[in-house]
Design a protein around this motif. Structure first.
Motif, mmCIF file in Angstrom:
data_model
loop_
_atom_site.group_PDB
_atom_site.id
_atom_site.type_symbol
_atom_site.label_atom_id
_atom_site.label_comp_id
_atom_site.label_asym_id
_atom_site.label_seq_id
_atom_site.Cartn_x
_atom_site.Cartn_y
_atom_site.Cartn_z
ATOM 1 N N UNK A 258 0.838 -1.201 0.000
ATOM 2 C CA UNK A 258 0.000 0.000 0.000
ATOM 3 C C UNK A 258 0.873 1.251 0.000
ATOM 4 N N UNK A 259 1.921 1.259 0.819
ATOM 5 C CA UNK A 259 2.817 2.412 0.875
ATOM 6 C C UNK A 259 3.542 2.599 -0.451
ATOM 7 N N UNK A 260 3.970 1.496 -1.032
ATOM 8 C CA UNK A 260 4.677 1.554 -2.316
ATOM 9 C C UNK A 260 3.821 2.193 -3.401
ATOM 10 N N UNK A 261 2.526 1.935 -3.357
ATOM 11 C CA UNK A 261 1.622 2.494 -4.355
ATOM 12 C C UNK A 261 1.013 3.826 -3.935
ATOM 13 N N UNK A 262 1.473 4.374 -2.818
ATOM 14 C CA UNK A 262 1.073 5.720 -2.431
ATOM 15 C C UNK A 262 -0.285 5.843 -1.759
ATOM 16 N N UNK A 263 -0.812 4.738 -1.226
ATOM 17 C CA UNK A 263 -2.073 4.825 -0.488
ATOM 18 C C UNK A 263 -1.824 5.678 0.744
ATOM 19 N N UNK B 172 1.411 8.689 5.738
ATOM 20 C CA UNK B 172 2.633 9.269 5.169
ATOM 21 C C UNK B 172 3.502 8.235 4.455
ATOM 22 N N UNK B 173 2.999 7.658 3.360
ATOM 23 C CA UNK B 173 3.788 6.655 2.638
ATOM 24 C C UNK B 173 5.006 7.265 1.949
ATOM 25 N N UNK B 174 6.116 6.534 2.007
ATOM 26 C CA UNK B 174 7.337 6.962 1.326
ATOM 27 C C UNK B 174 8.232 5.749 1.123
ATOM 28 N N UNK B 175 8.617 5.502 -0.108
ATOM 29 C CA UNK B 175 9.560 4.428 -0.462
ATOM 30 C C UNK B 175 9.204 3.072 0.146
ATOM 31 N N UNK B 176 7.953 2.670 0.022
ATOM 32 C CA UNK B 176 7.541 1.348 0.439
ATOM 33 C C UNK B 176 7.296 1.156 1.921
ATOM 34 N N UNK B 177 7.200 2.259 2.646
ATOM 35 C CA UNK B 177 6.863 2.143 4.062
ATOM 36 C C UNK B 177 6.117 3.394 4.517
ATOM 37 N N UNK B 178 5.473 3.281 5.640
ATOM 38 C CA UNK B 178 4.754 4.418 6.193
ATOM 39 C C UNK B 178 5.615 5.091 7.255
ATOM 40 N N UNK B 179 5.733 6.408 7.167
ATOM 41 C CA UNK B 179 6.537 7.154 8.134
ATOM 42 C C UNK B 179 5.834 7.294 9.474
#
Length: 69
Positions: free
Chosen positions: A9-14, A32-39
């Protein structure tokens, strides 16, 4: 849902992912998705308000979900 699914989900910007545990009535909120993980990852307990960032004003309290109105 907290591992590979959250990463996808993070990778695709959800923008926001809620994972709700019905047994414990807690929610893990990813934002706050960024580079395949949520901040930002928050744990919301049943007595705390759960508010969607994509729909301001939409507030849910997990302790109220099983109560008929």
């Amino acid at each position: 849902d907290l591992g590979r699914k959250a990463a996808l989900y993070a990778e695709y910007g959800i923008r926001e992912l809620w994972v709700i545990n019905a047994r414990t009535r807690t929610a893990t909120v990813h934002r706050d998705p960024a580079r395949g993980q949520y901040k930002t990852v928050l744990t919301i307990t049943d007595d705390m308000p759960l508010e969607a960032c994509f729909a301001p004003g939409l507030i849910v309290c997990l302790s109220n979900l099983d109560r008929p109105e």
